[in-house]
Write an enzyme that holds these catalytic residues in place. Sequence first.
Site, short mmCIF file in Angstrom:
data_model
loop_
_atom_site.label_atom_id
_atom_site.label_comp_id
_atom_site.label_asym_id
_atom_site.label_seq_id
_atom_site.Cartn_x
_atom_site.Cartn_y
_atom_site.Cartn_z
N LYS A 38 -10.42 16.89 -10.58
CA LYS A 38 -10.35 15.62 -9.85
C LYS A 38 -10.80 15.86 -8.41
O LYS A 38 -10.33 16.82 -7.77
CB LYS A 38 -8.94 15.06 -9.87
CG LYS A 38 -8.84 13.66 -9.31
CD LYS A 38 -7.45 13.07 -9.49
CE LYS A 38 -6.50 13.46 -8.38
NZ LYS A 38 -6.89 13.01 -7.03
N LYS A 71 -10.32 5.32 -6.42
CA LYS A 71 -9.39 4.17 -6.37
C LYS A 71 -10.13 2.90 -5.91
O LYS A 71 -9.78 2.28 -4.90
CB LYS A 71 -8.17 4.45 -5.51
CG LYS A 71 -7.31 5.59 -6.05
CD LYS A 71 -6.01 5.75 -5.29
CE LYS A 71 -5.15 6.88 -5.81
NZ LYS A 71 -5.66 8.22 -5.49
N TYR A 198 7.67 14.40 -6.65
CA TYR A 198 7.24 15.30 -7.72
C TYR A 198 8.24 15.38 -8.85
O TYR A 198 9.45 15.49 -8.65
CB TYR A 198 7.05 16.73 -7.18
CG TYR A 198 5.87 16.86 -6.25
CD1 TYR A 198 4.56 16.67 -6.72
CD2 TYR A 198 6.05 17.19 -4.91
CE1 TYR A 198 3.47 16.80 -5.87
CE2 TYR A 198 4.97 17.32 -4.05
CZ TYR A 198 3.69 17.12 -4.54
OH TYR A 198 2.61 17.25 -3.69
O1 S5P Z 1 -0.04 7.63 -7.70
C1 S5P Z 1 -0.82 8.53 -7.45
C2 S5P Z 1 -2.14 8.49 -7.91
C3 S5P Z 1 -2.97 9.56 -7.64
S1 S5P Z 1 -4.53 9.56 -8.35
N1 S5P Z 1 -0.40 9.61 -6.77
C4 S5P Z 1 -1.23 10.66 -6.47
O2 S5P Z 1 -0.75 11.63 -5.86
N2 S5P Z 1 -2.55 10.65 -6.87
C5 S5P Z 1 -3.48 11.75 -6.53
O3 S5P Z 1 -3.01 12.96 -7.13
C6 S5P Z 1 -3.62 12.03 -5.04
O4 S5P Z 1 -4.71 11.31 -4.50
C7 S5P Z 1 -3.82 13.54 -4.98
O5 S5P Z 1 -5.20 13.86 -5.07
C8 S5P Z 1 -3.14 14.07 -6.23
C9 S5P Z 1 -1.77 14.68 -6.02
O6 S5P Z 1 -1.83 15.83 -5.25
P1 S5P Z 1 -0.55 16.78 -5.01
O7 S5P Z 1 -1.03 17.78 -4.01
O8 S5P Z 1 0.54 15.94 -4.48
O9 S5P Z 1 -0.23 17.41 -6.35
#
Ligand code: S5P
Length: 244
Positions: A38, A71, A198
């Site tokens: 992604k 998005k 998370y």
């Molecule tokens: O609701 C969402 C949708 C997306 S696509 N929450 C998110 O965090 N994302 C994406 O997932 C966000 O743009 C980022 O690229 C990724 C999460 O990253 P992390 O570092 O928090 O795991």
Amino acid sequence: MEVAARKKSLVCLAADRNTMSGLFELIELVGPYVAALKTHVDLVEDWNKEIWEEFCDAANNADLLIFEDRKFADIGKISRNQMAGIYDIRSWADLVTSHLISGPDVVDGLQTGWSDVNRDGGVLLLAQMSSRGNLLTPEYTERVVSEGRKHAGVFGFIGNGSRPSEITDLRKMVGDEKMIWTPGVNLQTGDGEMGQRYGDPRSAIISGSDCIIVGSGIHQSENPIEAAKKYASASWNALLEREL
Ligand code: S5P
């Protein structure tokens, strides 16, 4: 799913690095342990067309679908044109994300964008989000799913990986014909930076996710290879557990 089965991994890497060298390094390190890649192309400070082509070739050679998390949210004709422009997303992305806030024509706009360059692609609609306080209510989720299920150009939905019960609800609405991909997943559960939340990778898959989207859990880890292997095995084992 074929790639996922070959690599025994239901992980989509959120490659949120802001330099091309950082991105190349990531693919090289963790490509074998993730099933899709992604991107946020507009995060990259030293982007240019030629180097991006090389990067997409590297991703394809690593057997990765490329998913641009743009998005989209505008009206159909603007979304179509936003697939072109400087980044020319239509020419290299296999999947893109879109909100459905502007109505169903955004999906036709994106699909027309791909057909303008004789390519095919799939749209993942944001049905839920992982960030706290987001405005995607359960009623909104239901509307997005019922529109998205009807549309051949919609490949699946983004669900909230941080809340297993929300994934269970989403799976009931979606049925088996479309996919659910879930960000907001980390082996260290709880609150992340700036409102991110998370949940645990195993719980996300057991609750009905088809793919966990993992960013900082891998790219900010001291050892991205070991981290990617951990997410891969947590996701794959959970799939086996769920399907038994
Ligand atoms: O609701 C969402 C949708 C997306 S696509 N929450 C998110 O965090 N994302 C994406 O997932 C966000 O743009 C980022 O690229 C990724 C999460 O990253 P992390 O570092 O928090 O795991």
